[in-house]
Design a protein around this motif. Structure first.
Motif, PDB file in Angstrom:
ATOM      1  N   VAL A   4      -0.548 -11.847  36.655  1.00  0.00           N
ATOM      2  CA  VAL A   4      -1.986 -11.585  36.518  1.00  0.00           C
ATOM      3  C   VAL A   4      -2.985 -11.659  35.601  1.00  0.00           C
ATOM      4  N   LYS A   5      -2.310 -11.458  34.059  1.00  0.00           N
ATOM      5  CA  LYS A   5      -2.916 -11.900  33.127  1.00  0.00           C
ATOM      6  C   LYS A   5      -3.136 -13.542  33.030  1.00  0.00           C
ATOM      7  N   ALA A   6      -2.159 -14.148  33.181  1.00  0.00           N
ATOM      8  CA  ALA A   6      -2.349 -15.559  33.166  1.00  0.00           C
ATOM      9  C   ALA A   6      -3.341 -16.102  34.115  1.00  0.00           C
ATOM     10  N   VAL A   7      -3.457 -15.595  35.381  1.00  0.00           N
ATOM     11  CA  VAL A   7      -4.160 -15.960  36.325  1.00  0.00           C
ATOM     12  C   VAL A   7      -5.564 -15.788  35.924  1.00  0.00           C
ATOM     13  N   THR A   8      -5.677 -14.552  35.454  1.00  0.00           N
ATOM     14  CA  THR A   8      -7.024 -13.979  35.165  1.00  0.00           C
ATOM     15  C   THR A   8      -7.522 -14.916  34.043  1.00  0.00           C
ATOM     16  N   ALA A   9      -6.972 -15.398  33.105  1.00  0.00           N
ATOM     17  CA  ALA A   9      -6.890 -15.918  31.979  1.00  0.00           C
ATOM     18  C   ALA A   9      -7.426 -17.452  32.449  1.00  0.00           C
ATOM     19  N   GLY A  10      -7.198 -17.937  33.651  1.00  0.00           N
ATOM     20  CA  GLY A  10      -7.557 -19.350  34.134  1.00  0.00           C
ATOM     21  C   GLY A  10      -6.235 -20.152  33.848  1.00  0.00           C
ATOM     22  N   GLU A  11      -5.184 -19.479  33.422  1.00  0.00           N
ATOM     23  CA  GLU A  11      -4.047 -20.601  33.079  1.00  0.00           C
ATOM     24  C   GLU A  11      -3.201 -20.806  34.535  1.00  0.00           C
ATOM     25  N   LYS A  12      -2.696 -21.945  34.416  1.00  0.00           N
ATOM     26  CA  LYS A  12      -1.965 -22.266  35.757  1.00  0.00           C
ATOM     27  C   LYS A  12      -0.541 -21.958  35.684  1.00  0.00           C
ATOM     28  N   LEU A  13       0.044 -21.170  36.616  1.00  0.00           N
ATOM     29  CA  LEU A  13       1.154 -20.837  36.678  1.00  0.00           C
ATOM     30  C   LEU A  13       2.375 -22.168  37.164  1.00  0.00           C
ATOM     31  N   THR A  14       3.633 -22.106  36.773  1.00  0.00           N
ATOM     32  CA  THR A  14       4.322 -23.141  37.109  1.00  0.00           C
ATOM     33  C   THR A  14       5.649 -22.092  37.868  1.00  0.00           C
ATOM     34  N   VAL A  15       6.384 -22.896  38.684  1.00  0.00           N
ATOM     35  CA  VAL A  15       7.529 -22.528  39.208  1.00  0.00           C
ATOM     36  C   VAL A  15       8.468 -22.240  38.205  1.00  0.00           C
ATOM     37  N   GLU A  16       8.957 -21.129  38.181  1.00  0.00           N
ATOM     38  CA  GLU A  16       9.803 -21.005  36.881  1.00  0.00           C
ATOM     39  C   GLU A  16      11.299 -20.102  37.428  1.00  0.00           C
ATOM     40  N   THR A  17      12.409 -20.380  36.645  1.00  0.00           N
ATOM     41  CA  THR A  17      13.240 -19.222  36.849  1.00  0.00           C
ATOM     42  C   THR A  17      13.284 -18.559  35.309  1.00  0.00           C
ATOM     43  N   ARG A  18      13.207 -17.052  35.459  1.00  0.00           N
ATOM     44  CA  ARG A  18      13.168 -16.301  34.245  1.00  0.00           C
ATOM     45  C   ARG A  18      14.160 -15.435  34.053  1.00  0.00           C
ATOM     46  N   ARG A  19      14.448 -14.980  32.865  1.00  0.00           N
ATOM     47  CA  ARG A  19      15.600 -14.176  32.463  1.00  0.00           C
ATOM     48  C   ARG A  19      14.763 -12.894  32.115  1.00  0.00           C
ATOM     49  N   TRP A  20      15.707 -11.533  32.660  1.00  0.00           N
ATOM     50  CA  TRP A  20      14.925 -10.307  32.219  1.00  0.00           C
ATOM     51  C   TRP A  20      15.735 -10.129  30.848  1.00  0.00           C
ATOM     52  N   ASP A  21      15.181  -9.679  29.740  1.00  0.00           N
ATOM     53  CA  ASP A  21      15.622  -9.300  28.679  1.00  0.00           C
ATOM     54  C   ASP A  21      15.345  -8.046  28.362  1.00  0.00           C
ATOM     55  N   GLU A  22      16.680  -7.288  28.367  1.00  0.00           N
ATOM     56  CA  GLU A  22      16.875  -5.907  28.669  1.00  0.00           C
ATOM     57  C   GLU A  22      16.128  -5.310  27.214  1.00  0.00           C
ATOM     58  N   THR A  23      16.307  -5.975  26.056  1.00  0.00           N
ATOM     59  CA  THR A  23      16.270  -5.401  24.699  1.00  0.00           C
ATOM     60  C   THR A  23      14.798  -5.374  24.641  1.00  0.00           C
ATOM     61  N   ASN A  24      14.253  -6.619  24.873  1.00  0.00           N
ATOM     62  CA  ASN A  24      12.680  -6.568  24.437  1.00  0.00           C
ATOM     63  C   ASN A  24      11.781  -6.438  25.609  1.00  0.00           C
ATOM     64  N   ASN A  25      12.384  -5.908  26.789  1.00  0.00           N
ATOM     65  CA  ASN A  25      11.484  -5.569  27.943  1.00  0.00           C
ATOM     66  C   ASN A  25      10.699  -6.709  28.332  1.00  0.00           C
ATOM     67  N   GLU A  26      11.093  -7.904  28.707  1.00  0.00           N
ATOM     68  CA  GLU A  26      10.189  -8.972  29.049  1.00  0.00           C
ATOM     69  C   GLU A  26      11.070  -9.987  29.579  1.00  0.00           C
ATOM     70  N   THR A  27      10.407 -10.716  30.434  1.00  0.00           N
ATOM     71  CA  THR A  27      11.152 -11.980  30.998  1.00  0.00           C
ATOM     72  C   THR A  27      10.705 -13.287  30.324  1.00  0.00           C
ATOM     73  N   THR A  28      11.847 -14.009  30.073  1.00  0.00           N
ATOM     74  CA  THR A  28      11.579 -15.190  29.440  1.00  0.00           C
ATOM     75  C   THR A  28      12.192 -16.478  30.175  1.00  0.00           C
ATOM     76  N   VAL A  29      11.355 -17.589  29.897  1.00  0.00           N
ATOM     77  CA  VAL A  29      11.706 -18.740  30.893  1.00  0.00           C
ATOM     78  C   VAL A  29      13.134 -19.504  30.675  1.00  0.00           C
ATOM     79  N   MET A  30      13.740 -19.414  31.850  1.00  0.00           N
ATOM     80  CA  MET A  30      15.259 -20.282  31.702  1.00  0.00           C
ATOM     81  C   MET A  30      15.023 -21.881  31.877  1.00  0.00           C
TER      82      MET A  30
END
Ligand SMILES: [Zn+2]
Length: 476
Positions: free
Chosen positions: A233-259
């Motif tokens: 939502v943040k990316a789209v609202t800011a006008g960024e273009k999303l790309t198809v990605e596989t992301r990994r859930w990072d339990e320690t930092n509570n975020e998803t990161t690009v694989m």
């Protein structure tokens, strides 16, 4: 602009077979690395796979329990990819002709509304080995290679992370009660990947999706989906273009990161597995498998509400595990008082089990113990306050209520004469009771009743005590 998520889940569940999908090696969890292996699951040249019939059977069972159509003429396919945990350099799975299609799971939303989540397909396939990253470098253990899996792919019908959790919880309860999988997430026998995109509420087209991997608990799935929704939502609202990605859930930092992103996506070059014959599934086989499906947890829940007139909450909690449901079911039948059985099991018994960290399976007494407890309270042998003590003793020793009452001398005192004496003694010793009562503070009677109960070690019949206290106070 208001956005909503479009979520689809892919769940892998290891099947409860004794042997692997294409060879006779054991599927047992753990074991010394590379000891549960043979030329077939190691993919050695010249070895030929043979499909384990029980895998197909459990796949059909899962399909039927999840309201799917069974594909009668099916096929196994090769999915080609190179990865060190995949010894053949391809996985034998199912592509165009999955074993089951078009099923669904009904979930109940917090509002009480029932929502149907479609199941696109269920296919059978083999698991990969495991990589172990150590200080000496990366090692590979093939014990898990060839362990049978089903992959349950939902339709993109899920709209929130809460719905995802409801879906997963129900899927898990169905698969485990059918004994298709033990669904132990901590041992990796249930794993979940998620596809999520966002779109403006009220619009049809899907947005650019990302696939999230590496979520090891339902909580992680919920958190990852929530995070990913906010990120998109943040990316789209800011006008960024999303790309198809596989992301990994990072339990320690509570975020998803690009694989990896789409440019690096694999082309698996699927083609039919020539070493295995076509799957021909007869109607007779399907019907025979159908007969082995037990009453499912949500069906039990509905029956408890209808047959035993239990509140929905009770029925739900009591059917969270099969063992709990069975224990209650029998206690309800034997006691002929389902609500009382439910109260004892959900209340004091659950509390005792929580404190000790034990499960219904560990109980030293059978459901007839609860039935007998209800009976001795109803017939006035003991009060329900003493009942709590009796239950604790049952929990400790496994003895039945009548034996415990006899042994500990806990019988209820129904002797009006004896109780009357104690009531008068308490009133004599506590003149403030009469004073306060006369000044309108009638709640003081509770104190007097408490004192009498205390003096009789809780064994006086509370009904008689109440009545006598009122009677005697009125006289003074
Ligand atoms: Zn093997």
């Amino acid at each position: 602009m208001e956005f909503e998520s479009v979520i689809g889940l892919e769940v892998h569940a290891e099947l409860l077979t004794k042997t692997k999908i294409y060879c006779g090696c054991t599927t047992e969890f753990g074991g010394k690395a590379n000891t549960h292996v043979c030329p077939i699951c190691l993919g050695l040249p010249g070895s030929l796979p043979q499909l384990n019939k029980q895998v197909v059977e459990l796949g059909i069972k899962a399909g039927l329990a999840l309201n799917c159509e069974i594909t009668k003429v099916g096929r196994m396919d090769r999915k080609n990819y190179f990865y060190p945990d995949c010894p053949k350099n391809y996985q034998i799975t199912q592509d165009e002709l999955p074993l089951c299609r078009n099923g669904y799971i009904d979930i109940e939303l917090e509002s009480g509304e029932i929502k149907r989540i479609g199941i696109e397909r269920i296919h059978i396939e083999e698991d990969a080995g495991k990589l172990l990253h150590t200080k000496r470098g990366t090692l590979v253990d093939f014990n898990r290679a060839g362990v049978p899996l089903i992959e349950v792919v939902s339709k993109p019908d899920i709209r929130t992370s809460e719905e995802a959790t409801l879906y997963l919880t129900k899927l898990k309860s169905i698969l485990s009660s059918c004994k298709v999988s033990d669904c132990k997430m901590e041992e990796g026998s249930l794993r979940c990947d998620a596809n999520i995109s966002i779109r403006e509420k009220g619009t049809e087209p899907f947005g650019i999706r990302s696939e999230i991997k590496n979520m090891n608990s339902f909580k992680a799935v919920e958190k990852a989906l929530h995070y990913e929704f906010e990120r998109q939502v943040k990316a789209v609202t800011a006008g960024e273009k999303l790309t198809v990605e596989t992301r990994r859930w990072d339990e320690t930092n509570n975020e998803t990161t690009v694989m990896r992103s789409k440019e690096e996506a694999n082309d698996y070059r699927y083609f039919p597995e020539g070493d295995l014959v076509t799957l021909n599934i007869s109607d007779e086989w399907i019907e025979n498998v159908r007969k082995t499906i037990p009453e499912l947890p949500h069906e039990k829940e509905a029956r408890f509400i209808k047959e035993y007139e239990l509140p929905k909450y009770d029925a739900h909690v009591l059917t969270l595990t099969d063992s709990m449901a069975e224990f209650f079911d029998e206690a309800a039948k034997l006691s002929k008082d389902p609500k009382a059985a439910s109260n004892w099991i959900m209340g004091d018994l659950s509390r005792l089990m929580n404190v000790e960290g034990t499960w219904v399976e560990d109980l030293k007494f059978a459901p007839n113990g609860i039935a007998e407890l209800i009976e001795v309270i109803k017939d006035g042998t003991i009060s329900s306050a003493i009942g709590k003590q009796v239950l604790e003793a049952m929990f400790e020793s496994g003895k039945l209520p009548k034996a415990i009452i006899e042994e500990k001398g806990l019988k209820q005192n129904n002797d009006e004469g004896a109780i009357l004496e104690i009531v008068n003694k308490v009133l004599d010793e506590n003149p403030q009771v009469i004073e306060q009562y006369k000044s309108g503070k009638t709640r003081i009677l509770g104190f007097a009743v408490g004192q009498v109960m205390k003096a009789t070690k809780g064994q006086a019949n509370p009904g008689i005590v109440n009545q006598l206290v009122e009677q005697e106070v009125a006289k003074r």
